[in-house]
Design an enzyme around this catalytic site. Sequence first.
Site, PDB file in Angstrom:
ATOM      1  N   LYS A 192       0.867  -1.191   0.000  1.00  0.00           N
ATOM      2  CA  LYS A 192       0.000   0.000   0.000  1.00  0.00           C
ATOM      3  C   LYS A 192       0.892   1.224   0.000  1.00  0.00           C
ATOM      4  CE  LYS A 192      -4.488   0.635   0.104  1.00  0.00           C
ATOM      5  NZ  LYS A 192      -5.468  -0.286  -0.490  1.00  0.00           N
TER       6      LYS A 192
HETATM    7  P1  NAD Z   1     -13.207   6.939  -3.309  1.00  0.00           P
HETATM    8  O1  NAD Z   1     -12.293   8.066  -3.034  1.00  0.00           O
HETATM    9  O2  NAD Z   1     -13.630   6.653  -4.704  1.00  0.00           O
HETATM   10  O3  NAD Z   1     -14.542   7.098  -2.439  1.00  0.00           O
HETATM   11  C1  NAD Z   1     -14.525   7.308  -1.063  1.00  0.00           C
HETATM   12  C2  NAD Z   1     -15.907   7.823  -0.665  1.00  0.00           C
HETATM   13  O4  NAD Z   1     -15.966   7.927   0.743  1.00  0.00           O
HETATM   14  C3  NAD Z   1     -16.199   9.205  -1.226  1.00  0.00           C
HETATM   15  O5  NAD Z   1     -17.580   9.284  -1.550  1.00  0.00           O
HETATM   16  C4  NAD Z   1     -15.865  10.108  -0.052  1.00  0.00           C
HETATM   17  O6  NAD Z   1     -16.549  11.352  -0.100  1.00  0.00           O
HETATM   18  C5  NAD Z   1     -16.360   9.254   1.082  1.00  0.00           C
HETATM   19  N1  NAD Z   1     -15.769   9.582   2.374  1.00  0.00           N
HETATM   20  C6  NAD Z   1     -14.487   9.878   2.687  1.00  0.00           C
HETATM   21  N2  NAD Z   1     -14.373  10.119   3.993  1.00  0.00           N
HETATM   22  C7  NAD Z   1     -15.601   9.957   4.524  1.00  0.00           C
HETATM   23  C8  NAD Z   1     -16.125  10.056   5.823  1.00  0.00           C
HETATM   24  N3  NAD Z   1     -15.355  10.386   6.859  1.00  0.00           N
HETATM   25  N4  NAD Z   1     -17.446   9.805   6.004  1.00  0.00           N
HETATM   26  C9  NAD Z   1     -18.240   9.469   4.964  1.00  0.00           C
HETATM   27  N5  NAD Z   1     -17.792   9.357   3.707  1.00  0.00           N
HETATM   28  C10 NAD Z   1     -16.496   9.611   3.502  1.00  0.00           C
HETATM   29  O7  NAD Z   1     -12.521   5.644  -2.649  1.00  0.00           O
HETATM   30  P2  NAD Z   1     -12.866   4.135  -2.922  1.00  0.00           P
HETATM   31  O8  NAD Z   1     -11.950   3.624  -3.959  1.00  0.00           O
HETATM   32  O9  NAD Z   1     -14.324   3.973  -3.086  1.00  0.00           O
HETATM   33  O10 NAD Z   1     -12.378   3.492  -1.542  1.00  0.00           O
HETATM   34  C11 NAD Z   1     -13.229   3.451  -0.414  1.00  0.00           C
HETATM   35  C12 NAD Z   1     -12.685   2.405   0.532  1.00  0.00           C
HETATM   36  O11 NAD Z   1     -12.655   1.139  -0.146  1.00  0.00           O
HETATM   37  C13 NAD Z   1     -11.267   2.640   1.033  1.00  0.00           C
HETATM   38  O12 NAD Z   1     -11.151   2.113   2.328  1.00  0.00           O
HETATM   39  C14 NAD Z   1     -10.433   1.796   0.079  1.00  0.00           C
HETATM   40  O13 NAD Z   1      -9.194   1.418   0.656  1.00  0.00           O
HETATM   41  C15 NAD Z   1     -11.344   0.612  -0.088  1.00  0.00           C
HETATM   42  N6  NAD Z   1     -11.098  -0.196  -1.284  1.00  0.00           N
HETATM   43  C16 NAD Z   1     -11.145   0.348  -2.532  1.00  0.00           C
HETATM   44  C17 NAD Z   1     -10.932  -0.458  -3.633  1.00  0.00           C
HETATM   45  C18 NAD Z   1     -11.033   0.056  -5.032  1.00  0.00           C
HETATM   46  O14 NAD Z   1     -10.892  -0.736  -5.979  1.00  0.00           O
HETATM   47  N7  NAD Z   1     -11.294   1.333  -5.243  1.00  0.00           N
HETATM   48  C19 NAD Z   1     -10.644  -1.817  -3.462  1.00  0.00           C
HETATM   49  C20 NAD Z   1     -10.634  -2.341  -2.172  1.00  0.00           C
HETATM   50  C21 NAD Z   1     -10.867  -1.514  -1.093  1.00  0.00           C
END
Ligand code: NAD
Length: 503
Positions: A192
């Site tokens: 990461k």
């Molecule tokens: P992203 O940036 O596309 O979306 C994150 C969302 O969460 C946004 O809508 C943001 O406004 C919201 N957010 C941020 N802080 C917040 C808070 N305190 N309260 C409420 N909403 C909040 O990110 P993503 O890719 O969707 O990732 C989200 C989570 O999923 C992370 O933990 C990431 O590590 C995990 N993840 C992502 C992927 C991927 O393929 N994108 C894969 C596995 C895990």
Amino acid sequence: MGLHSHSRCGWPQPRQSQRVRTIQRRWAISTAIAPQMAASSSGWRIPRAWPGPAPAAMGRAAHPSARMSYDVPVPSLPVVVRQEQRLEWDTPLYRQALTQLDHALELAGVPDFVANRLRAPERALILTLPVRLDDGSYVTFPAYRVQHSSVLGPTKGGIRYDMAVDLGECAALAMWMTWKCALLRLPYGGAKGGVRCNARDLSQAELSRITRRFTAELAPFIGPQLDIPAPDMATNEQTMAWMMDTYSMQKGYAVPEIVTGKPISIGGSVFRHEATGAGVVMVVERACGRLGWDLAAQRCAVQGFGNVGGIAATELHDKGAQVVAVSDISGGVYAAQGLDIPTLHAYVAEHGSLEGFTDGVERITNEVLLELECDILVLAAREDQVTGANAGNLRCKLLVEGANGPTSNEGDRILAERGIPVLPDILTNAGGVTVSYFEWVQDLGRLFWDRDEIRRRLADKMSDAFDRVWNVSHERGISLRDAALVAAIHEVSGALEARGVYP
Ligand code: NAD
């Protein structure tokens, strides 16, 4: 030198009037870090003129012949009181990952040398990135990459741009990635990384310069057979395109397999964008089957409306479930009769977030969303959302971890006591890395599959992992999280025992 706090990166920055000195200093910083870190991690020779701490101070006994002499006068410095040494990644989030691991190790019954090896990352890199902003000033951004385990293959993991990025967060997330890849039986270990910055305040040109500088600094430590980045919070296909281009420019030819989650035009995979959110709902659907529930009859709330949460909400909506609430960092929206998810997506595409959306909905806070009465609560924002403080107030029947680490250990304990099952992150959000693996395989073979093929292969992988976790959980009477960790640790342990510890 006058310093001021910069809103777009996490530490004080020199004022613009110091521009020339800043450029000199940034050169010193960026060239200084690599030899110091390399000396302690890879055994490269330390330059004689290097005025840093002697090797013993960097965790290695100094050989008499390696003693360095300094001709320069030594200034008198304040005495530094040495306290018990904690390793640099040892933060509360890393402790959370470690506590989960230690608990699972008791259940997994693996040899001590395996347990010891898995408790710390193999490699942790701290960088500082000097970057020119659009107004001509220079800002230095802290950046990190942690590689937890390369036992099963190259390391793999996201790059996030967020003000909370630090070494401990990257180390915890890298460890979770190891378990996730192992659980899905992908030939990868976990990694990461990220840059401590506020991506929402930076222009595309600034983000491009940050990404390109980060990639150039990372170049010796990443590679298609070494470590393969992917998008994470606040990074996307464009970020991966910049990374791929920067790496390829240095190699002299196109290397699409250096990153995954990139645009299809440069070797990205169809369905990668939807993979994590779709995978979340595949796991939810499978769990509903085991619980005897009809997914179409469930009321769902989704925290986070980005890549994972936005797609998960769409998939739930498309399968007939009622999505009664969604939220992003600006707050949430609620409608008892169910939200119109396509309309919300259109609004976010136009305005950047849910902020200001009021059409036929009630505005709620993120705290309220978590405590809504619903059947399925999907956490798809960030870590540490359900804790000892609010786990007792949750009113869902099933908690789904779309984000990484959204439930603290104390929150987990309370939910277990209350009989609320948790679909754990390393299983539930593994769809992203699984299709990333498909993307890498396609790039290496220069042969591309269609959407149906990828969706079918993903569903097979997610179902297989879910069934193994569910069965271990029921056979051994342990939580789904423990079962997932035990299954993953057994995969890594088998490989580590077969390979042994070098030399
Ligand atoms: P992203 O940036 O596309 O979306 C994150 C969302 O969460 C946004 O809508 C943001 O406004 C919201 N957010 C941020 N802080 C917040 C808070 N305190 N309260 C409420 N909403 C909040 O990110 P993503 O890719 O969707 O990732 C989200 C989570 O999923 C992370 O933990 C990431 O590590 C995990 N993840 C992502 C992927 C991927 O393929 N994108 C894969 C596995 C895990």
